[in-house]
Design a protein around this motif. Sequence first.
Motif, PDB file in Angstrom:
ATOM      1  N   LYS A  98      13.936 -11.124  47.708  1.00  0.00           N
ATOM      2  CA  LYS A  98      12.625 -11.634  48.629  1.00  0.00           C
ATOM      3  C   LYS A  98      12.009 -10.347  49.101  1.00  0.00           C
ATOM      4  O   LYS A  98      10.811 -10.270  48.964  1.00  0.00           O
ATOM      5  CB  LYS A  98      13.055 -12.640  49.510  1.00  0.00           C
ATOM      6  N   LYS A  99      12.713  -9.687  49.777  1.00  0.00           N
ATOM      7  CA  LYS A  99      12.346  -8.033  50.204  1.00  0.00           C
ATOM      8  C   LYS A  99      11.514  -7.257  49.640  1.00  0.00           C
ATOM      9  O   LYS A  99      10.442  -6.731  49.643  1.00  0.00           O
ATOM     10  CB  LYS A  99      13.204  -7.519  51.216  1.00  0.00           C
ATOM     11  N   ARG A 100      12.282  -7.170  48.390  1.00  0.00           N
ATOM     12  CA  ARG A 100      11.776  -6.300  47.216  1.00  0.00           C
ATOM     13  C   ARG A 100      10.753  -7.021  46.302  1.00  0.00           C
ATOM     14  O   ARG A 100       9.703  -6.133  46.069  1.00  0.00           O
ATOM     15  CB  ARG A 100      12.949  -6.106  46.290  1.00  0.00           C
ATOM     16  N   LEU A 101      10.588  -8.248  46.348  1.00  0.00           N
ATOM     17  CA  LEU A 101       9.400  -8.959  45.677  1.00  0.00           C
ATOM     18  C   LEU A 101       8.062  -8.874  46.652  1.00  0.00           C
ATOM     19  O   LEU A 101       6.966  -8.704  46.180  1.00  0.00           O
ATOM     20  CB  LEU A 101       9.827 -10.408  45.269  1.00  0.00           C
ATOM     21  N   ALA A 102       8.360  -8.802  47.965  1.00  0.00           N
ATOM     22  CA  ALA A 102       7.318  -8.738  48.991  1.00  0.00           C
ATOM     23  C   ALA A 102       6.363  -7.657  48.692  1.00  0.00           C
ATOM     24  O   ALA A 102       5.172  -7.342  48.997  1.00  0.00           O
ATOM     25  CB  ALA A 102       7.752  -8.880  50.092  1.00  0.00           C
ATOM     26  N   GLU A 103       7.428  -6.302  48.216  1.00  0.00           N
ATOM     27  CA  GLU A 103       6.541  -5.315  47.932  1.00  0.00           C
ATOM     28  C   GLU A 103       5.637  -5.331  46.676  1.00  0.00           C
ATOM     29  O   GLU A 103       4.638  -4.477  46.552  1.00  0.00           O
ATOM     30  CB  GLU A 103       7.760  -3.834  47.627  1.00  0.00           C
ATOM     31  N   LEU A 104       5.867  -6.279  45.923  1.00  0.00           N
ATOM     32  CA  LEU A 104       4.840  -6.516  44.699  1.00  0.00           C
ATOM     33  C   LEU A 104       3.882  -7.660  45.100  1.00  0.00           C
ATOM     34  O   LEU A 104       3.359  -8.028  44.227  1.00  0.00           O
ATOM     35  CB  LEU A 104       5.762  -6.899  43.568  1.00  0.00           C
ATOM     36  N   ASP A 105       3.812  -7.964  46.320  1.00  0.00           N
ATOM     37  CA  ASP A 105       3.206  -8.931  46.973  1.00  0.00           C
ATOM     38  C   ASP A 105       3.529 -10.186  46.332  1.00  0.00           C
ATOM     39  O   ASP A 105       2.526 -11.342  46.039  1.00  0.00           O
ATOM     40  CB  ASP A 105       1.720  -8.548  46.603  1.00  0.00           C
ATOM     41  N   VAL A 106       4.688 -10.298  46.119  1.00  0.00           N
ATOM     42  CA  VAL A 106       5.129 -11.745  45.701  1.00  0.00           C
ATOM     43  C   VAL A 106       5.850 -12.421  46.557  1.00  0.00           C
ATOM     44  O   VAL A 106       7.066 -11.999  46.887  1.00  0.00           O
ATOM     45  CB  VAL A 106       6.141 -11.667  44.299  1.00  0.00           C
ATOM     46  N   HIS A 107       5.414 -13.672  47.201  1.00  0.00           N
ATOM     47  CA  HIS A 107       6.071 -14.273  48.404  1.00  0.00           C
ATOM     48  C   HIS A 107       6.539 -15.635  48.248  1.00  0.00           C
ATOM     49  O   HIS A 107       7.276 -16.262  48.735  1.00  0.00           O
ATOM     50  CB  HIS A 107       5.064 -14.198  49.666  1.00  0.00           C
ATOM     51  N   THR A 108       5.755 -16.141  47.281  1.00  0.00           N
ATOM     52  CA  THR A 108       5.926 -17.636  47.102  1.00  0.00           C
ATOM     53  C   THR A 108       6.466 -18.002  45.659  1.00  0.00           C
ATOM     54  O   THR A 108       6.390 -17.061  44.737  1.00  0.00           O
ATOM     55  CB  THR A 108       4.796 -18.706  47.321  1.00  0.00           C
ATOM     56  N   ALA A 109       7.126 -19.166  45.330  1.00  0.00           N
ATOM     57  CA  ALA A 109       7.449 -19.564  43.991  1.00  0.00           C
ATOM     58  C   ALA A 109       6.396 -19.565  43.031  1.00  0.00           C
ATOM     59  O   ALA A 109       6.370 -19.051  42.038  1.00  0.00           O
ATOM     60  CB  ALA A 109       8.129 -20.753  43.928  1.00  0.00           C
ATOM     61  N   ARG A 110       5.104 -19.952  43.447  1.00  0.00           N
ATOM     62  CA  ARG A 110       4.167 -19.903  42.588  1.00  0.00           C
ATOM     63  C   ARG A 110       3.578 -18.299  42.319  1.00  0.00           C
ATOM     64  O   ARG A 110       3.388 -18.189  40.996  1.00  0.00           O
ATOM     65  CB  ARG A 110       2.758 -20.427  43.332  1.00  0.00           C
ATOM     66  N   GLU A 111       3.569 -17.607  43.212  1.00  0.00           N
ATOM     67  CA  GLU A 111       3.431 -16.303  42.779  1.00  0.00           C
ATOM     68  C   GLU A 111       4.526 -15.541  41.793  1.00  0.00           C
ATOM     69  O   GLU A 111       4.064 -14.587  41.108  1.00  0.00           O
ATOM     70  CB  GLU A 111       3.266 -15.444  43.943  1.00  0.00           C
TER      71      GLU A 111
END
Length: 429
Positions: free
Chosen positions: A198-211
Motif C-alpha cells: 500500500k505504501k509503495r502504491l501510494a508513491e504512484l498515487d494509487v490509493h483505492t481498488a479503483r485506482e
Amino acid sequence: MSSRGPRRIALVDVNSFYVSCERVFDPRLVGRPGVVLSNNDGCVVARSDEAKQLGIEMGTPWFQLAAQAPRWGLWHRSSNYELYGDLSARVMKLLARHSAWQEVYSIDESFIGLAGDVDQLTELGRRIRADVAKYVGLPVCVGIASSKTLAKVANKGAKKHRQLGGVVHWDVYPDEQKTRILDSLEVDELWGVAGRTKKRLAELDVHTARELRDADPKLIRKKFSVVLQRTVYELRGTSCIPFEKERSAKDQLIYSRMFGQPVKTRAEMRQALSIYAQQASRRLRKQGSVAKQLQVFAATSMHSPRPYVSHYRTVRLPVPADDPITLTKAAIAALEDQLVDGAWYVRAGIVLIDITPKASHAMLDPFVPAFEQRNLGQLLDQVNRKQGRGAVGVGMAGLKGGPVWKMRREQLSPRYTTHWDELAIVRAS
C-alpha cells in the motif's frame, strides 16, 4: 448447479468462524458479545459482531478485558481447534456437493466454480447458505464474480450489508456502481495486498481498488510483481488466479506451542520435545509420509528481564522415518548440549522437512529399525483413536497427568463432534 451460462467463482466464507462454532452447541452465546482467545488464553483471535461494536480489537490481551467483561456481558472461550477443524471439514464437504470445482482456501473459506446466469447463481448462493445453516449450524456469506479477487470483494459486501441477505453477485451491479464500490476500498483491503505494498502504491498515487484497477498493468508488473499485475486484471473481471488443487500431503510439518508456564529444567524440555515429536510423527503417518530431516528449536521470552536464550538445530535422520522413537530420539539429542538449566523457556517446536511418500522408501528388512518393524506408531494411533488423544505415548510422552507447562486453556468448550464422552447433552423440559 446449472451447466449453462457464464462460468463464475463463488467465495463462501463462514462469518466469525471460531465464534460461530462456539455458538452452534451453546445457543446462550447467540446475540451476546464474545471472543475466542489464542494459545494460553492470551489474546483475542476472534470476535463476535457485538464484541466489535464494543470496540474490542483483534490481538487485545485478555487481561485488559477481564475486569470489564461482566459489565459488558462478554463471554470468552479458549481456542478449541479440534471442534473448529471438524466443523470446517463438514462445511467444505457440503460445499463440494454444489460444485466439482473447489479450492479450500482456509479453515473458513472456500472458492467454488459455478455456471449460470445472475438469477440462477444468486438463488444457488441462498441455497448454499440455507444448507450450511441447516446441516452444520454455521452462518456463511457468498460472493460471486468472474474472478477470485472480485468474489472476495463481493463477499465483503455480503457481510457488511445485511439487507443483501448474505449473497452478492458482482454482475448485478452496473459499471458505474462497481466503480464507486471499488473507489470506496483502500488497496490494502484487497485480497493479497499488504500494508507495505500500500505504501509503495501510494508513491504512484494509487490509493483505492479503483485506482489499482485503472493502473497500467505493465507498470505495476515492472514496479511490483506479476502477482499484483494479475490483481489488476482480476479487478477488471478477467480471471488470472487459477484454482489450486488440494495437496494430499504437506511438504513440511510443524508442531510448535507456547508453554502455559515457563520450562525451567532440561528434564521438562526433554518431555516437551518428546511429546511434540510424537505428535509430529502422528501427522506424518496420517498423510502416509516420512521425513528425512528434523529441525528443533526452543527459546525464552524476548520481553523478559532475564537474558534471552534461543536454540535451533537441523539434523538428518539415519533413514526416512515416521516412527515416534526415531523422531523423539533425534529431537532430544539435537538440543541436548544446548539446553540451559534455569532458563525460562516459553516456546519450543519440531519442524519436519524433506518429506516424501512412505511408499517410495521401501527398504530391505535388515535395514528397518526393530521398533518400526513392530508398527509401534500405528499401534499408538489405534489406541489413541479408541481411548482418546494422549491416552498412551512413548517414554516421557506417556506419563500420566498433564505437565505443568502444558498449554493453558481454562475456558475450553467440549469437543462436541469428535469425542463420545463430550457429546452435547439435550434436556427436554
